[in-house]
Scaffold this motif. Structure first.
Motif, mmCIF file in Angstrom:
data_model
loop_
_atom_site.group_PDB
_atom_site.id
_atom_site.type_symbol
_atom_site.label_atom_id
_atom_site.label_comp_id
_atom_site.label_asym_id
_atom_site.label_seq_id
_atom_site.Cartn_x
_atom_site.Cartn_y
_atom_site.Cartn_z
ATOM 1 N N THR A 155 50.257 38.320 33.878
ATOM 2 C CA THR A 155 50.550 37.933 35.253
ATOM 3 C C THR A 155 49.273 37.576 36.009
ATOM 4 O O THR A 155 49.214 36.575 36.727
ATOM 5 N N THR A 156 48.240 38.394 35.817
ATOM 6 C CA THR A 156 46.965 38.137 36.491
ATOM 7 C C THR A 156 46.329 36.852 35.994
ATOM 8 O O THR A 156 45.799 36.052 36.779
ATOM 9 N N ALA A 157 46.385 36.634 34.678
ATOM 10 C CA ALA A 157 45.796 35.422 34.105
ATOM 11 C C ALA A 157 46.452 34.164 34.638
ATOM 12 O O ALA A 157 45.801 33.121 34.815
ATOM 13 N N ALA A 158 47.767 34.246 34.918
ATOM 14 C CA ALA A 158 48.487 33.076 35.435
ATOM 15 C C ALA A 158 48.042 32.706 36.840
ATOM 16 O O ALA A 158 48.302 31.592 37.298
ATOM 17 N N LEU A 159 47.378 33.635 37.540
ATOM 18 C CA LEU A 159 46.943 33.380 38.910
ATOM 19 C C LEU A 159 45.484 32.960 38.992
ATOM 20 O O LEU A 159 44.966 32.746 40.089
ATOM 21 N N LEU A 160 44.811 32.825 37.850
ATOM 22 C CA LEU A 160 43.384 32.513 37.827
ATOM 23 C C LEU A 160 43.127 31.148 37.180
ATOM 24 O O LEU A 160 43.976 30.646 36.430
#
Length: 571
Positions: free
Chosen positions: A23-28
């Protein structure tokens, strides 16, 4: 290989951590953001230069109009434009100061001072980042079209009225309503100096409207401002100028933060964050459907990442002394139609503006303020689409009312209040229409008539049985259960939606009828409604738990047996 789920059906700590990382990677930012760069870089460079030229007068004008100064507008366009291009969720979105943000900032500057803007930018940006990290990006899809267009119409009117004082070289007290300030500015205009300013505005408007007819690719706003500056210089007109600008970017620093400031700035920060989120997501959504020169659309965007990117852009702008930023629909559209297909275009746009700061600041300082007012007046007029207004006003009564109400409140009060009231009005009007989809109708008993059938009433409940319609349906049903009725059959198989309020209304209806001595039978409770009906207590109110039927024939047969027993003559 171990199971992903825990024995109780939940996720294991490792699976939870893995999901959080994804989820975090999708926002970066990711390398895939630039996968098409080998094919699109030429078009991106050209589009970036074009957008930078278009953005220059707008950035200066929005900075001046908001009360924070041309420097803050330019810094915001550079810093926020670059950060949003790298971290945002759209490949083609161009960010910076916008008219809607100016409308919110102007009264805040009047009440809290210019020094509060950088701090508000950081606070609001942090809130927007949290909204994106909370996966709330798709919430904008729930804003009705008439509310969005009413909001846009109101912003256009406010931006136009905000330019009236500059257009007539008049100064009015800060904090006044925009319409009142415009009227006072006209009434106290210093003639003949006001005539010179009006002439500059007229020249800018004429050039801005005529240049696209010569060639659509020409930067009309920039040409208009250059023409106005040359005319003012050659004729020696006495009009106000932008004034001195810095010849480099200021060093980043944390805005001064006192705990005593937070209560007063909390409300404005939330309002700015809400506006930044809404406008940025709307702009990204519009951009995803635009066609470029090749006739192809730009493709999808990530709304949650877009919020994170726009939030970081406002934080960065605040650290450099700028103002809150959002996605800019007009500049984004120019980018797409000029051939922009990757993030490189928005990055180049920021670099072009940075070059202006280092290379052309003395020239920019000589631009008349009235010229910027003229640019914004034309921009505001273009925001008002007569065709769109006619389509909404000609649609349904509730949509027309939501559109007009949002526009009027936007101009009269506050943008965020306008969105809130517009949403509430649209929701209430929609609920009213949905409520009409739910109804109750008394039906004849199918098949040949039997003796005693006049003591049986069959009611069919249709459509939606929810809080907006439940009370009316119950009133109709109980009022039609006239004297002489011994058994009521409620047909529920046609109910498409049933909520807790609707179920509680059924409880009250069954209780009322049973209290009159009327036996209630339920026919066709759907599987998805059965558990709710049990939990809320409809079945508990029935005279017998076997008064549930799957077929109408069985329910009618059981009702007739009740009637026969009730009216049997004693021997």
């Amino acid at each position: 290989m171990g199971a992903v789920g825990s024995p109780r059906g939940g996720l294991t700590p490792r699976a939870t951590a893995s999901r959080l990382l994804r989820t975090t990677a999708a926002l970066l930012p990711h390398r895939s953001d630039y996968a098409s760069l080998g094919r699109t870089w030429r078009g991106d460079l050209l589009a970036g230069v074009t957008v930078g030229i278009v953005a220059l007068p707008l950035a200066l004008a929005f900075g001046v109009s908001s009360g924070v100064g041309a420097e803050a507008g330019l810094v915001t366009a550079i810093v926020a434009g670059f950060v949003a291009a790298v971290f945002g969720g759209s490949h083609v979105q161009v960010s910076g100061p916008t008219g809607a943000m100016v409308v919110v900032l102007a009264p805040i500057v009047a009440s809290h001072g210019v020094g509060a803007v950088a701090l508000l930018s950081v606070l609001a940006g942090a809130i927007v980042v949290l909204l994106g990290a909370s996966r709330l990006g798709r919430a904008v899809a729930y804003i009705p079209w008439p509310v969005v267009e009413g909001f846009t119409l109101g912003i256009g009117v406010i931006i136009f009225l905000q330019q009236v004082p500059a257009a007539v070289s008049s100064h009015v007290p800060a904090g006044l309503n925009t319409a009142v300030a415009a009227a006072e500015a006209v009434g106290s205009a210093p003639w003949p100096r006001a005539a010179a300013s009006i002439g500059v505005v007229a020249l800018v408007a004429a050039v801005t409207l005529l240049v696209p007819k010569i060639h659509r690719a020409l930067p009309a706003s920039l040409i208009a401002i250059i023409a106005a500056a040359l005319a003012v210089g050659l004729l020696g007109l006495d009009v106000e100028r932008i004034g001195e600008l810095p010849m480099s970017l200021p060093a980043p620093s944390l805005p001064a933060l006192g705990l005593s400031d937070l209560p007063a700035l909390g409300g404005p920060a939330l309002a700015i964050a809400a506006l930044a989120a809404i406008e940025s997501l709307l702009s990204a959504r519009v951009a995803s459907g635009l066609n470029g020169p090749d006739g192809r659309t730009t493709g999808p965007y990530n709304p949650d990442r877009e919020l994170v990117g726009q939030g970081l852009a406002s934080v960065a702008a605040g650290l450099f002394g700028g103002m809150p930023a959002t996605g800019a629909i007009a500049r984004t559209a120019v980018n797409v139609r000029s051939g922009g297909r990757s993030r490189l275009a928005a990055v180049v746009h920021a670099l072009v503006l940075l070059g202006v700061v280092y290379l052309a600041a003395p020239l920019v300082a000589e631009i008349p303020l009235a010229a910027l007012a003229g640019v914004l007046m034309v921009t505001a007029a273009r925001m008002v689409s007569v065709r769109t207004a006619r389509r909404i006003l000609g649609s349904t009564r509730q949509d027309a009312l939501a559109f007009v109400l949002t526009a009027v409140i936007t101009v009269s009060f506050d943008l965020i209040v306008a969105i809130q009231i517009g949403l509430v009005a649209a929701a209430l009007l929609t609920l009213r229409q949905f409520a009409k989809l739910g109804g109750v109708r008394r039906e004849p008993i199918p098949g040949p008539a039997h003796e005693g059938d006049e003591h049986i009433a069959v009611f069919r409940l249709d459509g939606l049985m929810f809080f907006g319609a439940a009370e009316r349906i119950v009133e109709e049903m109980t009022s039609q259960s006239s004297a002489g009725v011994d058994v009521v059959i409620l047909r529920l198989s046609q109910l498409r939606y049933l909520d807790a309020t609707g179920t509680q209304a059924l409880v009250e209806a069954v209780r009322t009828l049973e209290a009159r001595g009327i036996t209630v039978l339920l026919k066709g409770v759907q599987e998805q409604h059965l558990e709710l009906v049990r939990r809320v207590g409809v079945i508990a109110e029935l005279r017998h738990h076997r008064h549930l039927f799957d077929s109408l024939a069985d329910a009618v047969e059981h009702a007739r047996s009740h009637v026969q027993r009730a009216h049997a003559r004693p021997l």
